[in-house]
Scaffold this active site. Structure first.
Site, PDB file in Angstrom:
ATOM      1  N   PRO A  20      58.696  -2.298  57.035  1.00 55.98           N
ATOM      2  CG  PRO A  20      60.939  -1.773  57.446  1.00 55.98           C
ATOM      3  CD  PRO A  20      59.598  -1.146  57.196  1.00 55.98           C
ATOM      4  CD  GLN A  73      64.643  -2.025  57.659  1.00 62.38           C
ATOM      5  OE1 GLN A  73      64.432  -3.059  58.263  1.00 62.38           O
ATOM      6  NE2 GLN A  73      64.065  -0.866  57.978  1.00 62.38           N
ATOM      7  CB  CYS A 103      65.638  -3.792  64.493  1.00 63.61           C
ATOM      8  SG  CYS A 103      65.141  -5.425  65.113  1.00 63.61           S
ATOM      9  CE  LYS A 142      60.213   1.681  60.334  1.00 63.45           C
ATOM     10  NZ  LYS A 142      60.211   1.301  61.748  1.00 63.45           N
ATOM     11  CG  ASN A 203      56.605   3.024  62.129  1.00 63.92           C
ATOM     12  OD1 ASN A 203      57.537   2.371  62.582  1.00 63.92           O
ATOM     13  ND2 ASN A 203      55.466   2.461  61.804  1.00 63.92           N
ATOM     14  N   GLY A 204      54.268   4.106  64.083  1.00 63.50           N
ATOM     15  CA  GLY A 204      53.970   3.632  65.428  1.00 63.50           C
ATOM     16  C   GLY A 204      52.538   3.858  65.857  1.00 63.50           C
ATOM     17  CG  ASP A 205      51.237   3.042  69.204  1.00 64.42           C
ATOM     18  OD1 ASP A 205      51.609   1.867  69.069  1.00 64.42           O
ATOM     19  OD2 ASP A 205      51.464   3.717  70.225  1.00 64.42           O
ATOM     20  N   GLY A 227      52.824  -0.568  60.398  1.00 62.89           N
ATOM     21  CA  GLY A 227      53.366  -1.897  60.596  1.00 62.89           C
ATOM     22  C   GLY A 227      52.311  -2.855  61.095  1.00 62.89           C
ATOM     23  NE  ARG A 228      53.341  -3.230  66.813  1.00 63.38           N
ATOM     24  CZ  ARG A 228      53.279  -2.825  68.078  1.00 63.38           C
ATOM     25  NH1 ARG A 228      53.076  -3.712  69.038  1.00 63.38           N
ATOM     26  NH2 ARG A 228      53.428  -1.557  68.381  1.00 63.38           N
TER      27      ARG A 228
END
Length: 327
Positions: A20, A73, A103, A142, A203-205, A227-228
């Site tokens: 999200p 979410q 967040c 999350k 999650n992440g990178d 995500g990104r």
């Protein structure tokens, strides 16, 4: 490595998900990513208070098309409000509710929501309990590894959440104080995995298919949330899944196919937001799509200076046709 994940009664055949992302994972992007092969897509974070008021923006944020299962979410700091918002979304067709405790944005944290809740385990538990009890559908969570390096309480909070009925937990491998700086600590996610029996998603990178594989190996997680890394690459979720499930490294779509994807996404954005709002929203996506292509800086300038959808469409087509001709 198994790819099936069960979120309570909801069964997923693929274990790579779209995260999200506020201002990014709207219906236009989610439905595109889902069509291209994501196991799960999640709505933008929606403030529970705004959801109860059923503001135009909040209702648009949960608008869905071909996103089975529909995951919404919610963020907030009041248990009764979160519960009411969850029930409302269930009534509107949501099949899974995800609680945001990750967040890091100052505005959200200052409102005692998002990752701020990791500093108040008692309130976090009350929110989880109220939300789970309010709906018949599965509720997931999350979060981050903790507030800061001295307070990485994700394993403890994960166990609390599991005991209260949470069916899946996603962990971004940074603390709140890191924001998006430094590196995501995939190895720490293993401590969360070891603390609970429900599925844990890392999650992440994750910006390459190999990253997805490395995250799973280092964390022991059941799946990956991206995500990104999906900015301008709606096909990347499926690429990552193919690599971790079969070792096959799929190529990016051809430039011809990329043009078709970009134009399809552009039209969906206009349909969702209207002409004026759609053009503004589309600019960032068009920029992300062009990031690795030749002469993209000049292209982005022209896109950002254009307010007319037909002119923007022409700029996109001309740019990609030049890319195709030069290969």
């Amino acid at each position: 490595m198994t790819s099936q994940i069960n979120i309570g009664p909801v069964s997923l055949d693929m274990n790579v998900f779209l995260a999200p992302m506020t201002g990014v994972s709207d219906m236009a992007f989610r439905s595109l990513v889902k069509r291209m092969g994501a196991g799960l897509v999640v709505s933008e974070m929606i403030a529970s208070q705004a959801m109860i008021r059923q503001t135009r923006q909040s209702l648009r944020m949960i608008k869905a098309h071909g996103e089975e299962p529909m995951v919404v979410q919610l963020a907030g700091c009041e248990p009764d409000v979160m519960a009411e918002a969850a029930k409302l979304n269930e009534d509107l067709g949501a099949q899974v509710i995800d609680i945001n405790m990750g967040c890091p944005v100052k505005k959200v944290v200052n409102g005692h929501a998002g990752s701020a809740l990791m500093r108040d385990e008692l309130l976090a538990a009350k929110i989880i309990e109220a939300t789970v009890k309010a709906v018949k559908i599965p509720v997931t969570l999350k979060m981050r590894t903790g507030w800061d390096d001295s307070n990485r309480n994700a394993p403890k909070l994960a166990k609390i959440a599991e005991d209260l009925g949470i069916k899946m937990i996603t962990v971004h491998g940074r603390t709140r104080c890191q924001l998006y700086n430094g590196k995501s600590d995939w190895r720490f996610i293993r401590t969360v995995k070891n603390a609970v029996k429900v599925p844990v998603i890392g999650n992440g990178d994750v910006v390459t298919p190999q990253d997805a594989q490395n995250l799973l190996e280092q964390s022991g997680a059941d799946g990956v949330m991206i995500g990104r890394g999906a900015y301008g690459r709606p096909w990347f979720i499926k690429q990552a899944y193919d690599y971790i499930s079969s070792g096959i490294l799929q190529k990016d779509p051809t430039l011809n196919n990329q043009l078709n994807i970009v134009l399809e996404h552009f039209e969906d954005i206009l349909n969702l937001y209207g002409t004026e709002g759609g053009v503004k929203i589309a600019r960032k996506h068009l920029g992300w799509y062009s990031k690795s292509l030749k002469d993209s800086a000049d292209y982005r300038v022209r896109v950002n200076q254009t307010d007319c959808p037909s002119k923007m469409r022409d700029i996109v087509q001309d740019f990609y046709h030049l890319q195709i001709e030069s290969t």
